[in-house]
Design an enzyme around this catalytic site. Structure first.
Site: not given
Ligand code: NAD
Ligand code: AKB
Length: 322
Positions: A54-55, A36, A149, A145
């Site tokens: 950092d990705i 991370d 996606k 966003y």
């Molecule tokens: P989150 O925001 O909780 O976590 C994202 C993580 O990525 C964080 O720990 C952040 O520090 C890290 N990050 C940000 N920029 C970065 C970088 N440049 N390099 C490395 N790390 C970095 O998100 P999440 O809820 O865990 O979601 C994970 C994935 O699942 C995402 O792609 C999100 O779009 C997808 N997703 C999540 C949900 C949900 O409800 N949580 C729903 C649909 C899709």
């Molecule tokens: C958001 O609300 O942005 C996420 C998702 C559904 O992708 N939880």
């Protein structure tokens, strides 16, 4: 499975925190590299390797790939819907450039064999049927966003078709869990409402009653993620991203579900900018292709999830528990 080495990018977020734990349980602590932007003091990460990365720093990412030789990458780093609307240019850069760095490395370095990248219900838009949203059909996302996606879905499919990169993806609904906090999404209220139920007994909801959205409990999200990654390649017939469903409810329904176990709990409604985002998303998802192709079936509905969430969160708030 024991010959696999796995790199998780964006490990410290809502999903990554739990996924790293699950993956380490399957593949062994040392075979799962968490990474991370910053180091974490969460004890979950102590058991195995952690790389600060950092990705967007392609050179550093390639260095990490050469160092650990991961056969699988789970790329989770992204800005989610609500945060992304506050910084749309950066959100596009992070969500797309990060994905290209992973896909290019998988194509060019001869190390990474499989890539997991999550999409979202945010890839749909106002012209998508809101009820029983089909796997294929109109997709016209209104948020940066959602646009990232949808573009990402097309690119993971393109890298599979053009260069044979084994990409797998799910369109997650809103994820709900008790172990980690959500990171800036429109569905986040459905997590904080449980914390409020056990602390202040009052939730201030940023969505209106009647805003039905698709949601998924974290154990089901982990099961689906691991199942699609473990499925034989020939079963993965959709290489953009699979519809995935668990349950659908509005804020007044989750409030009522909690009130069964927390009498006196209430929700007040004051919608903000996130209402428009929610209104552009589906309400109920048709996930029949995931069920058909690789056997998806969720275990949790709203009531079962509520019991489990409250049971586990009570341990975090022992002084407030009934
Ligand atoms: P989150 O925001 O909780 O976590 C994202 C993580 O990525 C964080 O720990 C952040 O520090 C890290 N990050 C940000 N920029 C970065 C970088 N440049 N390099 C490395 N790390 C970095 O998100 P999440 O809820 O865990 O979601 C994970 C994935 O699942 C995402 O792609 C999100 O779009 C997808 N997703 C999540 C949900 C949900 O409800 N949580 C729903 C649909 C899709
Ligand atoms: C958001 O609300 O942005 C996420 C998702 C559904 O992708 N939880």
């Amino acid at each position: 499975m024991s010959n696999e080495t796995i790199l998780v990018i964006g490990s410290c977020g809502q999903l990554g925190t739990e996924l790293v734990e699950s993956l380490r349980g399957i593949y062994g602590d040392n075979n799962v590299i968490a990474s991370d932007l910053k180091a974490s003091d969460n004890p979950v990460f102590e058991a195995g390797p952690f790389e600060v990365m950092d990705i967007l720093d392609k050179a550093k990412f390639e260095e990490v790939v050469k160092k650990y030789k991961p056969t699988q990458v789970y790329h989770l780093a992204a800005l989610l819907s609500a945060t992304a609307e506050k910084m749309p240019e950066f959100a596009w850069k992070l969500n797309m450039d990060g994905l290209f760095h992973v896909l290019d490395a998988a194509r060019d370095m001869g190390i990474i064999k499989k890539v997991y990248w999550p999409s979202s219900i945010a890839a749909f838009g106002p012209n998508t049927p809101r009820i029983n949203t089909p796997q294929f059909g109109a997709m016209d996302p209104t948020t940066v966003y959602g646009i990232s996606k949808l573009a990402g879905e097309l690119y993971v499919q393109y890298y599979f078709n053009r260069w044979g990169v084994d990409t797998r993806s799910l369109r997650y609904p809103g994820l709900i869990g008790y172990k980690s906090a959500p990171g800036g999404g429109t569905t986040d209220y459905a997590v904080s409402i449980y914390h409020d139920a056990l602390t202040t007994r009052k939730h201030h909801c940023f969505l209106n009653p009647g805003t039905v959205l698709p949601m998924l409990y974290m154990p089901d999200a982990l099961k689906a993620t691991l199942d699609i990654m473990h499925a034989p390649a020939e079963n993965i017939k959709i290489r953009s991203s699979y519809n995935l469903a668990g349950m659908s409810f509005g804020p007044e329904e989750i409030t009522a579900a909690i009130q069964k176990y927390v009498p006196g709990f209430s929700t007040e409604y004051q919608a903000d900018y996130r209402q428009a985002i929610a209104d552009s998303w589906p309400a109920v998802i048709d996930d029949s292709r995931a069920r058909q192709d690789w056997g998806w079936k969720p275990d949790f509905d709203l009531d079962k999830m509520t019991v489990d969430m409250l049971e586990n969160l009570k341990k975090q708030y022992p002084q407030n528990s009934m």
